[in-house]
Design a protein around this motif. Sequence first.
Motif, PDB file in Angstrom:
ATOM      1  N   PHE A  57     -11.395  19.212  57.464  1.00 56.59           N
ATOM      2  CA  PHE A  57     -10.024  19.155  57.982  1.00 56.59           C
ATOM      3  C   PHE A  57      -9.745  17.853  58.730  1.00 56.59           C
ATOM      4  O   PHE A  57     -10.648  17.207  59.248  1.00 56.59           O
ATOM      5  CB  PHE A  57      -9.751  20.366  58.881  1.00 56.59           C
ATOM      6  N   ALA A  58      -8.432  17.518  58.770  1.00 54.30           N
ATOM      7  CA  ALA A  58      -8.027  16.279  59.435  1.00 54.30           C
ATOM      8  C   ALA A  58      -8.283  16.379  60.940  1.00 54.30           C
ATOM      9  O   ALA A  58      -8.277  17.471  61.519  1.00 54.30           O
ATOM     10  CB  ALA A  58      -6.549  16.033  59.168  1.00 54.30           C
ATOM     11  N   GLU A  59      -8.471  15.222  61.557  1.00 52.21           N
ATOM     12  CA  GLU A  59      -8.763  15.216  62.992  1.00 52.21           C
ATOM     13  C   GLU A  59      -7.638  15.835  63.811  1.00 52.21           C
ATOM     14  O   GLU A  59      -7.881  16.520  64.798  1.00 52.21           O
ATOM     15  CB  GLU A  59      -9.064  13.790  63.459  1.00 52.21           C
ATOM     16  N   GLU A  60      -6.402  15.585  63.366  1.00 52.91           N
ATOM     17  CA  GLU A  60      -5.263  16.145  64.122  1.00 52.91           C
ATOM     18  C   GLU A  60      -5.295  17.683  64.137  1.00 52.91           C
ATOM     19  O   GLU A  60      -4.660  18.325  64.964  1.00 52.91           O
ATOM     20  CB  GLU A  60      -3.936  15.653  63.527  1.00 52.91           C
ATOM     21  N   HIS A  61      -6.027  18.291  63.198  1.00 50.42           N
ATOM     22  CA  HIS A  61      -6.127  19.756  63.166  1.00 50.42           C
ATOM     23  C   HIS A  61      -7.480  20.230  63.669  1.00 50.42           C
ATOM     24  O   HIS A  61      -7.943  21.322  63.316  1.00 50.42           O
ATOM     25  CB  HIS A  61      -5.879  20.278  61.756  1.00 50.42           C
ATOM     26  N   GLY A  63     -10.304  18.884  62.946  1.00 55.48           N
ATOM     27  CA  GLY A  63     -11.339  18.700  61.930  1.00 55.48           C
ATOM     28  C   GLY A  63     -12.106  17.419  62.104  1.00 55.48           C
ATOM     29  O   GLY A  63     -11.959  16.703  63.095  1.00 55.48           O
ATOM     30  N   GLY A  65     -12.566  15.371  59.202  1.00 55.88           N
ATOM     31  CA  GLY A  65     -12.118  14.440  58.176  1.00 55.88           C
ATOM     32  C   GLY A  65     -13.154  14.148  57.104  1.00 55.88           C
ATOM     33  O   GLY A  65     -13.164  13.079  56.510  1.00 55.88           O
ATOM     34  N   GLY A  67     -15.155  14.695  53.405  1.00 62.51           N
ATOM     35  CA  GLY A  67     -14.677  14.824  52.032  1.00 62.51           C
ATOM     36  C   GLY A  67     -15.556  15.752  51.228  1.00 62.51           C
ATOM     37  O   GLY A  67     -16.384  16.483  51.782  1.00 62.51           O
ATOM     38  N   ALA A  99      -4.598  23.471  54.237  1.00 65.15           N
ATOM     39  CA  ALA A  99      -4.518  22.025  54.436  1.00 65.15           C
ATOM     40  C   ALA A  99      -3.602  21.383  53.404  1.00 65.15           C
ATOM     41  O   ALA A  99      -2.875  20.442  53.702  1.00 65.15           O
ATOM     42  CB  ALA A  99      -5.915  21.414  54.369  1.00 65.15           C
ATOM     43  N   GLU A 305     -11.399  15.505  43.991  1.00 66.89           N
ATOM     44  CA  GLU A 305     -10.210  14.990  44.687  1.00 66.89           C
ATOM     45  C   GLU A 305      -9.358  14.127  43.766  1.00 66.89           C
ATOM     46  O   GLU A 305      -8.418  13.486  44.215  1.00 66.89           O
ATOM     47  CB  GLU A 305     -10.643  14.140  45.892  1.00 66.89           C
TER      48      GLU A 305
END
Lengths: 386, 399
Positions: A57-61, A63, A65, A67, A99, A305
Amino acid sequence: MDFELSDEQRLLKDSVERLTTQRYDFETRKKFMAEPDGWSRAMWKQYVDLGLTALPFAEEHGGVGGGPVETMIVMEAFGRALALEPYLATVVLGGGFLARGASDAVKGELLPKVAAGETLLAFAHIERQARYDLADVAATAKKDGAGYLLNGEKSLALHGDVADRLIVSARLSGDQRSKNGIGLFLVDAKAAGVSRRGYPTMDGLRAAEISLANVKVGADDVIGEPGNAYPLIERVTDSAIAALAAEAVGAMGAMHEITVDYLKQRKQFGVPIGNFQVLQHRAGDMLIALEQARSMAMLATMMSEEENAAERRKAISAAKVQIGRSGKIVGQGAIQLHGGIGMTMEYKVGHYFKRVTMIDTMFGDADHHLAALARMGGIVGKASAS
Amino acid sequence: MDLRFTPEENAFRDEVRTFFKENLPDGIRKKAAEGIRYVKEDIVTWQRILNKKGWAVPHWPKEYGGTGWSPVQLYIFKEEMQQAPAPEPLPFGTMMVGPVIIAFGREDQKQKYLPRIRNLDDWWCQGFSEPGAGSDLASLKTSAKREGDHYIINGQKTWTTSAQYADWIFVLCRTDTAAKKQEGITFILVDMKTPGITVRPIQTIDGSHEVNEVFFDDVKVPVENRIYEENKGWDCAKFLLGNERSGIARVGASKAQVRRLKEIASMERIGDKPLIEDERFAMKIAAIEVELKALEMTQLRVVAAERTRKGNRPDPASSILKIKGSEIQQGISELLMEAIGPYALPDQFRHDDRWNEPPVGPDYAPPLAPQYFNWRKISIYGGSNEIQKNIIAKAILGL
Ligand SMILES: Cc1cc2nc3c(=O)[nH]c(=O)nc-3n(C[C@H](O)[C@H](O)[C@H](O)COP(=O)(O)OP(=O)(O)OC[C@H]3O[C@@H](n4cnc5c(N)ncnc54)[C@H](O)[C@@H]3O)c2cc1C
């Protein structure tokens, strides 16, 4: 071209493997299986502490980050450990849907909880008649004010018995097997109209049958584009297949090692049975199958991806075919080379064999993906002009 | 050359088939068709029905209760039994220890044991394999020491099928540790109620309990329970293993399984049609039918050749039957599991008390994945397929 892991990835691999080798031996696994959920909440906490639930997950959530390579590393270690926890269901599938498809508000609220291991998710998609067709959805979603009303029967939802939230597919329009008209909805597992029946699976994990009777969901609970969620289903399923491929490689690798060790230790006719050339060759065939599977799991990882859906799907199908076929060669071989002991519940090899066999039945078996790949024109290229 | 059975043989087939139709209890027939395991009573009930008819041990000599049928008739009988489908007689008595007693036993032993085997009054199990002696059976260590009129048995057997039900076990014991390994072995019959015997269950990967460990701790057995001479037990064992091998092609049983496969494949759907109409799947079924037909023809050739064979040494071709038979059975079990697609996943097959909730997915699905896992045993027991190929290389090819 580079098949090496970065320093950070190597660190991740070392720490996951240290955790599973120290805390997930075969006897401990049996105890985990006997816990109320059929897996270990304490281990789950360890995964959280290591950052595994936050990985993709993204850092803002909340996470990290990571892959698909990071996911591959974790899943391979879980394959070796035969881990029972709902990582695929919660992080790869559920987390993947949120996500990629949830509203910003839902992402902001839920993803940090998923990353922190507090919220468990499951993908309630398969239906009795669907076999392996991802577009075969009979459950319905009817517009109801600003939200929807869901009805239908979902089957074989991996870890659906413990999930706090379900990602449910339902049809807004179109024929039962049409790729158009499918929607995805976030459903509270305790919502009125949801009933669940959990059960163990052949590989010692858990799944659930889920009924939806006039379940209300709000406008915010829509994931992806209502009526056009199929591409998202394919996409997230593809990540799950890549993750399962890595898990299968972990299981096959462990199975192969155990078998080769056994060939060295077990004596019959006064010699280690590994002296018999026919067994050497079979162990060699198993290694070939394993390495082919490992290569294809890497391909699946690196392609999962890929934005070009057609290229991505070809690679994923090809990998799933190889995993299924290699799984049989390695699994059946491992049992045979062990003789009677391989047939027993007390011995680890059979459990790997069962897990690898069950992975073949998830999201399409080898035959299903072979047919799909053939329909897509194969993976190597077009006919040469002669 | 003529492929057809004679009118007499066809009449015989009809007679057998009619008898099975009329006398096999429905509940027992259904179990086999649905892949549910028999319980002990099923097998006992059926054996007694056969015994009443005089068909309990057709392959035995007439004086001990056999029927005097030709090899072809015996073949037909067995095939019809498997296709009925009916439980096959417990092999440990009728196929293993019975023929050994007939070939090697004393008259009083024949009188004592054979009638009870025929009627399944005694449930037998086979105590050959040990933890250290599987393929290399002759390296077995369980010892029998002579003390006056008794042997004192110590050691451990393993993989003993249905020991948990058994009244008697036949064991290979070492009676001479100095001799060459095949030459110090004795064949002894042991009452399972004798003090010092412990049975410990082994669970197999499908979750069932068919095999056991059997421990012998100073088990005192009368010398009169010995079959044949002391230190000559290997002769009995070789004779028995040859018989075991040839019983293992199971063509009739595989035919019944193929029919079951077709039934399931016509109920399962793929896209808008039944799975059986999917060309890929239909070809897979057809491919296994070709193998099975070839095996049937091979078996018939072996049966026909038996009419003119001398002595009771088994045909080394029986190794071909064992290998192909096991591969075909395993192949069918794989297709049966494949046919149900994702419904292989739920673990809902309880061997003792069946799952009493409604099944997850189709009601025919629960036994199929467990059967696939369980049937991996077929290429391991009865002499593993690798060992069978060694036999072919030595006995047929002279390599
Ligand atoms: C379900 C089940 C039921 C059974 N029931 C009974 C029973 O009722 N009574 C009984 O006495 N036994 C029984 N057996 C035991 C069975 O006969 C043995 O498992 C079998 O003989 C193999 O021995 P093992 O398991 O020790 O394997 P091993 O002999 O250790 O063999 C391990 C592997 O090595 C291979 N191998 C061994 N030697 C050679 C060689 N020379 N060349 C090439 N490959 C070789 C084998 O083929 C196998 O792949 C049962 C087994 C099973 C699985």
